[in-house]
Design an enzyme around this catalytic site. Sequence first.
Site, PDB file in Angstrom:
ATOM      1  N   ASP A 161       0.814  -1.244  -0.231  1.00 50.28           N
ATOM      2  CA  ASP A 161      -0.265  -0.027  -0.330  1.00 50.28           C
ATOM      3  C   ASP A 161       0.918   1.430  -0.030  1.00 50.28           C
ATOM      4  OD1 ASP A 161      -1.558   2.142   0.975  1.00 50.28           O
ATOM      5  OD2 ASP A 161      -3.205   0.890   1.462  1.00 50.28           O
ATOM      6  N   ILE A 162       0.995   1.272  -1.175  1.00 50.82           N
ATOM      7  CA  ILE A 162       2.125   2.807  -1.573  1.00 50.82           C
ATOM      8  C   ILE A 162       1.456   3.759  -1.675  1.00 50.82           C
ATOM      9  CG2 ILE A 162       4.232   3.445  -2.644  1.00 50.82           C
ATOM     10  CD1 ILE A 162       3.978   0.495  -1.073  1.00 50.82           C
ATOM     11  N   GLU A 163       1.601   5.717  -1.059  1.00 54.71           N
ATOM     12  CA  GLU A 163       0.557   6.654  -0.466  1.00 54.71           C
ATOM     13  C   GLU A 163       1.169   7.454  -0.116  1.00 54.71           C
ATOM     14  OE1 GLU A 163      -3.462   5.807   1.383  1.00 54.71           O
ATOM     15  OE2 GLU A 163      -2.847   3.982   2.197  1.00 54.71           O
ATOM     16  N   GLY A 164       0.788   8.560   0.204  1.00 54.42           N
ATOM     17  CA  GLY A 164       1.498  10.026   0.954  1.00 54.42           C
ATOM     18  C   GLY A 164       3.208  10.301  -0.292  1.00 54.42           C
ATOM     19  N   ALA A 166       5.293   8.502   0.445  1.00 58.02           N
ATOM     20  CA  ALA A 166       6.074   7.453  -0.655  1.00 58.02           C
ATOM     21  C   ALA A 166       6.012   7.700  -1.399  1.00 58.02           C
ATOM     22  CB  ALA A 166       5.713   6.156  -0.216  1.00 58.02           C
TER      23      ALA A 166
END
Length: 521
Positions: A161-164, A166
């Site tokens: 889960d890659i968000e923000g 990152a």
Amino acid sequence: MSTRYSGRRLSPVRLVVLLAVVAALISGLVYAYSWTRDALGSRGDAHWFSAYVDVTATPTYTFEAATEPHQKIATLGFVVASSPTTCEASWGTYYSLDGADGDLDLTRRIARLTRAGGDVIVSLGGAANSELALVCDSVADLQAQYRSVVDTYSLETLDFDIEGTALDDTAANQRRAEAVAALQQERAAAGDDPLKVWVTLPVSADGLPASAVAVVTAFLDAGVDLAGVNAMTMDFGGGDAAKNQADVAIAALRRTHDQLVAIYADRGESLGDREAWARIGATPMIGQNDVVSEVFSLDNARALNEFATEVGLGRMSMWSANRDRTCSDAYADVSVVSDSCSGVEQDGESFGAILAKGFTSSGDAPSPTPSASASATARADQVVDDPSTSPYPVWAEESSYPQGTRIVWRRNVYEAKWWTQGDQPDDPTVAASDTPWRLIGPVLEGESPSPEATLPADFFPTWDAATVYEEGDEVMLDGGAYRARWWTQGDNPVSGQVNPGTSPWEKLTSAEITKLLKTEG
């Protein structure tokens, strides 16, 4: 003797018609094969449902006690770096992998689910804290941390889960991709089952943002065998927040589909329409979203499910299983997002059941292990507990057990929901709501008695008969730690444990003492 049709030949016209019919049949078979291949995906992947579970949220969500088909696969989140500067896998920074076994009994709970024919996926990253690739400086160190997660929980699938922030860290994205590719190659060289990898990314009505596309291309360019892209169809904000959320989600998925086809085409791989859909997932945030004006309703769930099953979406999920229920009347402002309820009136319906309709309930879930099958057919009264291989004391009818106490009974671990004495943990005549025991999971192979945690003698003041104690006061006596349940004076904490249900003192459990020691440290 000659017959009417003897020596008769096909006319040129009939021959052309016959050839056309044969060609049409062949074309139809080829199309059917192609559609079937696309519908199943290039690797024959199932179309499956798995809700996310927030492992560290309170109250604890008992994913291991799955009672409905849509609960059979749990996506557990989130594994992150233990701190912004420490390359060590942890659950939400709160628990190390070993610590999660002690405090959450996580491995045991997973074993309970898998032995019942379910499965788990672990998600790394999430909106809070630091995904490991942001902290681990080398590909080798990062690969080792990912390997530890896979090996600890015997995983077949990882979700990133890659968000923000990152999303925009190019160096971290490259390290992550290379580490995952190396881990997949390592498993293949060892003859292990392939490790399936999904990447979960934010979307808008226009599909994946450029930073999310870059994450996908980094995986593919590094040689990762990517199972699919899971679109977070939530928190759209702006003008889309007040729109029909199913319509916005569907628009986002259609655009993501086109982007995925283009990404693979750029690398010389042609994805059929159905095959591309089989490599896409959708994860709405059920009920009240983080944006106040954005609400994903039960009707939105039905519409999204109808679209997903029609196109052959590979994966369906939701955030989160913890939230799949109506908030109680005591939760006054439902526009404020809760970790444990949806914020909408569900009238007894389940978002999970609606979204999972038409999807497999256990994609690639293992069959129950032989040992589990054998124990299921054995008479319960023939199962004998060995204290030397039991992580907790074996239940005894004459003993009393305060709330939170864990015991072993017939090779399973139970935890007391309230003070109890004489109540058999697996009594089949007692309703689940009435039994004082909560089943956690089976005793695991190789376990031994857990050491009892103790506090230093001077950690709390020594109990004094003349002192008045208020609710919450804590004392030490004869090596044990106790907490006052209400106002008390002169009531001995130790002797009161003969009948702790009426004592003003509760003895702190080993788990509570462990947490106190960690906090003090």
